[in-house]
Structure formats: C-alpha cells, structure tokens
Scaffold this motif. Sequence first.
Motif, PDB file in Angstrom:
ATOM      1  N   GLY A 143       0.771  -1.233   0.000  1.00 18.81           N
ATOM      2  CA  GLY A 143       0.000   0.000   0.000  1.00 18.81           C
ATOM      3  C   GLY A 143       0.801   1.281   0.000  1.00 18.81           C
ATOM      4  O   GLY A 143       0.226   2.365  -0.087  1.00 18.81           O
ATOM      5  N   GLY A 144       2.109   1.182   0.149  1.00 22.01           N
ATOM      6  CA  GLY A 144       2.921   2.395   0.162  1.00 22.01           C
ATOM      7  C   GLY A 144       3.101   2.962   1.562  1.00 22.01           C
ATOM      8  O   GLY A 144       2.494   2.523   2.541  1.00 22.01           O
ATOM      9  N   GLU A 145       3.934   3.972   1.644  1.00 20.74           N
ATOM     10  CA  GLU A 145       4.347   4.535   2.940  1.00 20.74           C
ATOM     11  C   GLU A 145       3.171   5.049   3.761  1.00 20.74           C
ATOM     12  O   GLU A 145       3.171   4.951   4.989  1.00 20.74           O
ATOM     13  CB  GLU A 145       5.348   5.667   2.683  1.00 20.74           C
ATOM     14  N   ASP A 146       2.156   5.596   3.118  1.00 20.91           N
ATOM     15  CA  ASP A 146       1.045   6.198   3.855  1.00 20.91           C
ATOM     16  C   ASP A 146       0.083   5.178   4.437  1.00 20.91           C
ATOM     17  O   ASP A 146      -0.827   5.554   5.181  1.00 20.91           O
ATOM     18  CB  ASP A 146       0.256   7.135   2.929  1.00 20.91           C
ATOM     19  N   TRP A 147       0.262   3.892   4.130  1.00 20.28           N
ATOM     20  CA  TRP A 147      -0.705   2.894   4.570  1.00 20.28           C
ATOM     21  C   TRP A 147      -0.058   1.757   5.346  1.00 20.28           C
ATOM     22  O   TRP A 147      -0.502   0.623   5.306  1.00 20.28           O
ATOM     23  CB  TRP A 147      -1.493   2.367   3.366  1.00 20.28           C
ATOM     24  N   GLN A 148       1.012   2.110   6.081  1.00 21.79           N
ATOM     25  CA  GLN A 148       1.678   1.120   6.909  1.00 21.79           C
ATOM     26  C   GLN A 148       1.094   1.112   8.327  1.00 21.79           C
ATOM     27  O   GLN A 148       0.692   2.146   8.856  1.00 21.79           O
ATOM     28  CB  GLN A 148       3.176   1.418   6.974  1.00 21.79           C
ATOM     29  N   THR A 182      -9.016  -0.711   0.179  1.00 19.16           N
ATOM     30  CA  THR A 182      -7.935   0.061   0.783  1.00 19.16           C
ATOM     31  C   THR A 182      -6.649  -0.259   0.020  1.00 19.16           C
ATOM     32  O   THR A 182      -6.537  -1.325  -0.598  1.00 19.16           O
ATOM     33  CB  THR A 182      -7.737  -0.277   2.280  1.00 19.16           C
ATOM     34  N   PRO A 183      -5.647   0.631   0.070  1.00 22.87           N
ATOM     35  CA  PRO A 183      -4.418   0.376  -0.687  1.00 22.87           C
ATOM     36  C   PRO A 183      -3.628  -0.825  -0.193  1.00 22.87           C
ATOM     37  O   PRO A 183      -2.922  -1.471  -0.976  1.00 22.87           O
ATOM     38  CB  PRO A 183      -3.611   1.672  -0.494  1.00 22.87           C
ATOM     39  N   GLU A 184      -3.705  -1.127   1.105  1.00 22.43           N
ATOM     40  CA  GLU A 184      -2.883  -2.197   1.680  1.00 22.43           C
ATOM     41  C   GLU A 184      -3.588  -3.548   1.690  1.00 22.43           C
ATOM     42  O   GLU A 184      -3.019  -4.553   2.148  1.00 22.43           O
ATOM     43  CB  GLU A 184      -2.463  -1.812   3.103  1.00 22.43           C
ATOM     44  N   HIS A 185      -4.791  -3.627   1.190  1.00 20.96           N
ATOM     45  CA  HIS A 185      -5.632  -4.809   1.358  1.00 20.96           C
ATOM     46  C   HIS A 185      -4.976  -6.083   0.803  1.00 20.96           C
ATOM     47  O   HIS A 185      -4.465  -6.113  -0.302  1.00 20.96           O
ATOM     48  CB  HIS A 185      -6.978  -4.592   0.663  1.00 20.96           C
ATOM     49  N   ALA A 219     -14.011   8.177   5.869  1.00 23.90           N
ATOM     50  CA  ALA A 219     -13.615   7.843   7.236  1.00 23.90           C
ATOM     51  C   ALA A 219     -12.158   8.139   7.562  1.00 23.90           C
ATOM     52  O   ALA A 219     -11.796   8.119   8.737  1.00 23.90           O
ATOM     53  CB  ALA A 219     -13.885   6.360   7.504  1.00 23.90           C
ATOM     54  N   ALA A 220     -11.328   8.392   6.571  1.00 16.05           N
ATOM     55  CA  ALA A 220      -9.903   8.568   6.859  1.00 16.05           C
ATOM     56  C   ALA A 220      -9.366   9.904   6.392  1.00 16.05           C
ATOM     57  O   ALA A 220      -8.154  10.104   6.350  1.00 16.05           O
ATOM     58  CB  ALA A 220      -9.100   7.429   6.219  1.00 16.05           C
ATOM     59  N   GLY A 221     -10.260  10.819   6.020  1.00 24.32           N
ATOM     60  CA  GLY A 221      -9.814  12.149   5.647  1.00 24.32           C
ATOM     61  C   GLY A 221      -9.246  12.263   4.251  1.00 24.32           C
ATOM     62  O   GLY A 221      -8.597  13.266   3.934  1.00 24.32           O
ATOM     63  N   GLY A 222      -9.462  11.266   3.407  1.00 28.05           N
ATOM     64  CA  GLY A 222      -8.960  11.332   2.043  1.00 28.05           C
ATOM     65  C   GLY A 222      -9.759  12.309   1.191  1.00 28.05           C
ATOM     66  O   GLY A 222     -10.882  12.677   1.534  1.00 28.05           O
ATOM     67  N   ILE A 223      -9.179  12.711   0.090  1.00 26.39           N
ATOM     68  CA  ILE A 223      -9.849  13.613  -0.849  1.00 26.39           C
ATOM     69  C   ILE A 223      -9.859  12.949  -2.218  1.00 26.39           C
ATOM     70  O   ILE A 223      -8.813  12.771  -2.858  1.00 26.39           O
ATOM     71  CB  ILE A 223      -9.144  14.976  -0.915  1.00 26.39           C
ATOM     72  N   ASP A 224     -11.046  12.519  -2.637  1.00 25.23           N
ATOM     73  CA  ASP A 224     -11.242  11.893  -3.952  1.00 25.23           C
ATOM     74  C   ASP A 224     -10.357  10.669  -4.163  1.00 25.23           C
ATOM     75  O   ASP A 224      -9.966  10.358  -5.296  1.00 25.23           O
ATOM     76  CB  ASP A 224     -11.006  12.906  -5.075  1.00 25.23           C
TER      77      ASP A 224
END
Length: 469
Positions: A82-87, A120-123, A160-165
């Motif tokens: 999922g990349g650095e933001d989803w650890q 989710t990106p890390e799924h 739920a996680a503050g994401g934008i689009d």
Amino acid sequence: MLLERLYDDDLAHASYVIGCQRTGEAIVVDPRRDIQVYLDLAAKNGMTITAVTETHIHADYLSGTRELAARTGATMYISGEGGEDWQYGAGFQDATRMSHGHRISVGNISVDAVHTPGHTPEHLSFLVTDGAASPEPGYFLSGDFVFVGDVGRPDLLDEAAGGIDTRFDGARDLFASLRDHFLTLPDYVQVLPAHGSGSACGKALGAVPSSTVGYERRFAWWAPYLDAGDEQGFIDALLNDQPDAHAYFARMKRQNRVGPAILGQLAPLVEHSASDLDADLETDRVVVIDTRHHSLVHQGTVPGALNVPGVAKAASYGAWVYDPEAETRPLVLLIDSADAAAQFRDHLLRVGIDDVEGYITTLDGLPTVRPKTIAPTDLDQIDAALLLDVRNRTEYTAGHIPGGSQLSGGRALWHADELPDGTILTYCQSGVRNSVVASALRRAGHDIVEIEGSYNAWLAATTSQPTAA
C-alpha cells in the motif's frame, strides 16, 4: 483441515479459524476484539493458535489481532503493501509485514497473501491450500475485496480517513484486482468474505455466507463490466448510491492503524444500587445506557440516558451515541442481569468502547423522565426548527416526510453542533433508530421530539386520511 467461520450479526463481520489437525496449529483471520470465542474453539479442537492476521486496516470494528497475539503468543502477520502512507503503526512493531506472495504455513496448510487493493491500498486476500488434500488452493479469504454479489466500497478512505477523492483511484484498483487476481482463479475456489448483509462496507452484500469464483464471475453485478473491459462503467456503477458511512469509522481506522489497546483479563462488572447510582447521576460522574426497547424508554428513563436497545446491535448503536475520544465518564448499563451486562460489554469492546463500569437491573428508586414524543397526525401543532430524518440516504430518497432533512443516525452525534436551536422533530423508519439517535442529541443539549412510530406510522396515517370530494 479445520475451517470455521465465526460471524458477528451485530456488525455483520466474519472471522475465520483455520487449523491443521495433524499438527494442532491454527491461524485466525480478521479476529474481533473479544477473543474468548477463538480460544474456546481452539481448545475444543485440541489446537494452539500460532498465527493471527488480518486482511486490512478495518474501519467498521476494532481488530483483535493484538489482543489475541498477546494472550496466546501467536505471531502477528500484517500487510506491508500500500505504500508509505498505509503502513501499520507502533503497536505492530513485532509483527511480520507481508507482501504479495508471502506464505504463512500452518502445519499442512498454506495461506498465501494476494495484494488486492481497491477497498484500501494495503488490502490483502488469502489463498488457502490444504496440502493434505490437494496441491492447489481451494479457498479465497477475500476480506473486504469481494463479497457475495458485491465488492468492497472504495470511498471509505474519503468518508472515514480524511482522504480527498481517493475513491476514484480505489475504484480503478478494484477493477484491476478483479481482473488480474480474482478472475484468474479456478471457478471451484470458494470465496469467504469478511462481511455479510447489513454491513456498511458495501452496498449490495448478499446474506449467503460464501460463494465461489465461478458463481461471482457469472452472476455478480460487476461481472459484465469486467467481461467488456469497461472500467469507467464499473467505476460509475460502483460509486453510485453507496450507503452512508458511520462517523465512528474514522476512529476505528486510526486505532486499528496504530494498534488497539490490549485489554487483558477484564474485571467483573459492578452491580450498582439505586442510591449509589443516584449520587453518581447527581454529580454527572457516569453515563447510563438504557438497553430496553424504546417503547419502555418512552414510559420513563434516567435523565440523560442513552438508549441502545438490546445486545443484538449494541456495538452498532453504541458507536452511534458514545464517542470514547470525547467522553470521559464511565458507562453503567440498565439491563436484566450480570450475564447480559457482560455480553453487552463484549459487543461494545468490538467498537472500542472500553469504559463499562457496571450495571443496574431496575429503575426503582431513581429519578425518571419521559422523552418527548408526538403523534404523526399532530406534526402541524409544533413549530419545529427542523424535521430530521435519521435514516440512510437511500431510504430518504425512496420516500420521506415533506420538509424533512436527512442526517443518518451514525453521523448525527458528530454533527450535533450544526443543528439549529429550537425544537427538532426526529424520525426513522419504525422508531428504533430514532430513539437511539434522539437520546444522544438530547444528551448533547438539543430539544428533541420523536415522532411516534416514525415514517411507517406517518405513512399509514397519511394514506388512511379520507380524500376531499
């Protein structure tokens, strides 16, 4: 091989225990936080839980991965995708972080991680092979990627996680995950999802507990879009009419990412006397949860009580009306017995409400008030500042009382400061959710009047009125 599905009807959540009967080892996938059910199942089958994992950072309940590992010494396995933001965060320092293709061995059983981003990106999903029976995988634990008749919603990171689009990239990822991973599996592979009908993690989840790749390939709503390679059509259909996301999902995301607090052995709940509780109410030291049906609550309840009717939906409704990040006072349950109180507490633990102190079984000796209500035929007798529909958007769109504004029950408490001064009339479909939400808004200081019988009663009264000649 042992493969057991453990289903929580409250949150429409499924977890799985997979065990090798030859070696007596077992792995638990997507556990909830009250973990005794897994310990009991392992003991019943003479197994030791040696591994615990989860498909992704959940938003609708608090994970029991850390709790179960702390109790059993099992190794934790989590996604490193999922990349650095989803650890995962600090609470998972001792966990093994998995990438696509990582294998967990449990005796003769192989559990292989498949990176399936979109929800989710890390799924991760898990392909399960019973090596004693076949060299080929027979089961696909799909988490929130593929459900029976549906796929996971990609908009929760925005909600739920503050994401934008982020929903658009998520939808494209889902399309690719279906194409490149799910539809490459043999038709006979059984699909075992993490949620069933009633979950807010999708919009069309089936009530059947499992499916197969072949069945979904042929009959799922999304299959024609994949057959045609129509990515944009899939995205448009997927994002249209998703249900409201509950506000507490944001807290679940944060806590599950960092790592939920480990509870350990829980202390017995204290039975309060009327005099003790009366004193606590005088000083506003505690919050009472009235677990009775709203028809009884309307006959009288403790001032300031929250109504969460019965254990069946205690986690769902409890998370609507009590925010442990904003509320410091412990909870006291008005409930039938000590056993019922302990079961109710277990449900609340699933959504991170850990501060249940005790219970009381009667209102005798306590001050009571009757919540304000009004008959649906008398609405024109109140000059209300707002008519509030606390159902979901889809219900509101299908039909509502004229002049009503919609704010779903799972979001109302988090938007209470945006509501107007003055009297607010509230309703849901039958009255259950209305009583839950109304109790929270009253406690927040609003003047709430519940419409008796809610929309169903209003509709019946309206359609039964004689028409003018």
